[in-house]
Design an enzyme around this catalytic site. Sequence first.
Site, PDB file in Angstrom:
ATOM      1  N   HIS A 182       0.843  -1.195   0.000  1.00 42.34           N
ATOM      2  CA  HIS A 182       0.000   0.000   0.000  1.00 42.34           C
ATOM      3  C   HIS A 182       0.876   1.242   0.000  1.00 42.34           C
ATOM      4  O   HIS A 182       1.858   1.315   0.716  1.00 42.34           O
ATOM      5  CB  HIS A 182      -0.908   0.026   1.231  1.00 42.34           C
ATOM      6  CG  HIS A 182      -1.769   1.253   1.285  1.00 42.34           C
ATOM      7  ND1 HIS A 182      -2.935   1.359   0.562  1.00 42.34           N
ATOM      8  CD2 HIS A 182      -1.624   2.428   1.916  1.00 42.34           C
ATOM      9  CE1 HIS A 182      -3.467   2.548   0.757  1.00 42.34           C
ATOM     10  NE2 HIS A 182      -2.690   3.228   1.594  1.00 42.34           N
ATOM     11  N   ASP A 199     -15.283   2.123   8.059  1.00 40.10           N
ATOM     12  CA  ASP A 199     -14.274   3.077   7.606  1.00 40.10           C
ATOM     13  C   ASP A 199     -14.887   4.054   6.596  1.00 40.10           C
ATOM     14  O   ASP A 199     -14.607   5.248   6.643  1.00 40.10           O
ATOM     15  CB  ASP A 199     -13.081   2.347   6.990  1.00 40.10           C
ATOM     16  CG  ASP A 199     -12.092   3.326   6.380  1.00 40.10           C
ATOM     17  OD1 ASP A 199     -11.521   4.129   7.146  1.00 40.10           O
ATOM     18  OD2 ASP A 199     -11.923   3.328   5.153  1.00 40.10           O
ATOM     19  N   ARG A 222     -15.109  12.273   8.995  1.00 38.22           N
ATOM     20  CA  ARG A 222     -13.826  12.934   9.289  1.00 38.22           C
ATOM     21  C   ARG A 222     -13.575  14.072   8.314  1.00 38.22           C
ATOM     22  O   ARG A 222     -13.061  15.130   8.681  1.00 38.22           O
ATOM     23  CB  ARG A 222     -12.674  11.920   9.221  1.00 38.22           C
ATOM     24  CG  ARG A 222     -12.638  10.979  10.426  1.00 38.22           C
ATOM     25  CD  ARG A 222     -11.740   9.789  10.169  1.00 38.22           C
ATOM     26  NE  ARG A 222     -10.386  10.206   9.841  1.00 38.22           N
ATOM     27  CZ  ARG A 222      -9.508   9.454   9.159  1.00 38.22           C
ATOM     28  NH1 ARG A 222      -9.855   8.240   8.753  1.00 38.22           N
ATOM     29  NH2 ARG A 222      -8.313   9.904   8.909  1.00 38.22           N
ATOM     30  N   LYS A 263      -8.468  -1.741   5.731  1.00 36.40           N
ATOM     31  CA  LYS A 263      -8.787  -2.114   4.347  1.00 36.40           C
ATOM     32  C   LYS A 263      -7.861  -3.210   3.825  1.00 36.40           C
ATOM     33  O   LYS A 263      -8.290  -4.117   3.111  1.00 36.40           O
ATOM     34  CB  LYS A 263      -8.733  -0.871   3.451  1.00 36.40           C
ATOM     35  CG  LYS A 263      -9.968   0.017   3.674  1.00 36.40           C
ATOM     36  CD  LYS A 263      -9.929   1.298   2.878  1.00 36.40           C
ATOM     37  CE  LYS A 263      -9.059   2.324   3.565  1.00 36.40           C
ATOM     38  NZ  LYS A 263      -9.449   3.714   3.351  1.00 36.40           N
TER      39      LYS A 263
HETATM   40  N1  URA Z   1      -6.230   7.070   3.323  1.00 35.43           N
HETATM   41  C1  URA Z   1      -7.073   6.241   3.955  1.00 35.43           C
HETATM   42  O1  URA Z   1      -7.403   5.176   3.442  1.00 35.43           O
HETATM   43  N2  URA Z   1      -7.554   6.581   5.158  1.00 35.43           N
HETATM   44  C2  URA Z   1      -7.216   7.727   5.762  1.00 35.43           C
HETATM   45  O2  URA Z   1      -7.684   7.975   6.857  1.00 35.43           O
HETATM   46  C3  URA Z   1      -6.348   8.605   5.085  1.00 35.43           C
HETATM   47  C4  URA Z   1      -5.864   8.242   3.860  1.00 35.43           C
END
Ligand code: URA
Length: 437
Positions: free
Chosen positions: A85, A164, A171, A190
């Site tokens: 990632h 999320d 957020r 994720k």
């Molecule tokens: N990328 C993500 O997947 N989550 C975050 O909180 C910030 C960047």
Amino acid sequence: MAVFRMVDIIEKKRDGETLTKEEITFFINGYTEGSIPDYQASAFLMAVYFKGMTAEEQGHLTMAMVESGDQIDLSAIEGLKVDKHSTGGVGDTTTLILAPLVAACGVPVAKMSGRGLGHTGGTLDKLESIEGFHIELTEEQFVKQVNDLKLAVIGQSGNLTPADKKLYSLRDVTATVNSIPLIASSIMSKKIAAGADAIVLDVKTGDGAFMKTLEDAEALARSMVSIGHQVGRNTTAVISDMSQPLGFAIGNALEVKEAIDTLKGEGPEDLTELCFVLGSKMIVAGKKADSIEEARKMLEAVIADGTALELFGRLIEAQGGDARIIHDTSLLPTAKYQIEVPALSSGTISKMEADEIGVAAMLLGAGRATKEDEIDLAVGIMLKKKIGDEVKAGDPLAIIHSNNENVKKSIEMIQNHIHISDKVQDAPALIRETITQ
Ligand code: URA
Ligand code: CA
């Protein structure tokens, strides 16, 4: 399960205390199903923003988010599944290169990728610039293809980490995106839900990155490595430079061409090196080599003998695309106009504001400003200079590839955000640090 009151959990975090696994799970489950309202979740996120979370709390938060939705079961794929990632950068083509590269060394790559928002497209957008390539496979086809070829790349399917998704939107509008525990748990949830046994992270730092300073990048990397180890996923992080775009190409088809060049051993130096660094960690994590040095030799070998490029061709063929592009990149979409961006003065390139150059590419149509935008796969920017290079007034800084003749705004943005100095300037170090448990 014990019954909690959300107000008590907010108060506890507000006062800097440590939450239990049960309290964190109560919040995530309640917020996902809708019994905890946005205003309480907002207050909680702000408390986390100011008070932080311990490593254990971050582990619990991550697993509660993983368990809020589907988890991909990759156990039918033979071998250790290693995922990579990147925290996101400008012109970052590494996934397209790394996937066939490490697969050619025997590590199964079962990749789920996303579309891009902002700068340029994501891996899926880039792959779709190959005529006929499709990213929809059934779970059965996906598993079979990875077992046969060691490689498949598909779009995200199923209902992964709904907690999320919902929290990220909240957020975004409550000024709590930029919290290291929240970012770390969001990213790791994720990867874990997508079935990775081991994870290699590329945390970017610099102008073009989410984490502008090395200190913040280190803190984020440490948090993610710690979460991974707590939940039994071998996790390593590399901190890499994003004070200038990676490679030369920014734009979807342009980046596919750059990936093919790199798989032939003819790619830009920085992009090639980053792929070797990340790829060798993936091969060691996948237990196909005992040391980084041995892994690196394997990567060099599959580039030199053409097997990595050939595997990229087999991936394209398996997913319906025109594999002839690996030998003839003129079959990729091309833009109508190629327009030079001249330097306005002479000197040394001292600074490249990667994020602003990314926006210039987005204005050409290479990236999306909103999720609904259509992107133009052919357009983008080919840089001609990088930090430390000398330049004379009138020399091209970049070539704009556009389907629209009027690119005045993009030219100005590139000229304004590539800085030319009369002082000598060294190129920035590409790899800043490696973080392991
Ligand atoms: N990328 C993500 O997947 N989550 C975050 O909180 C910030 C960047
Ligand atoms: Ca690039």
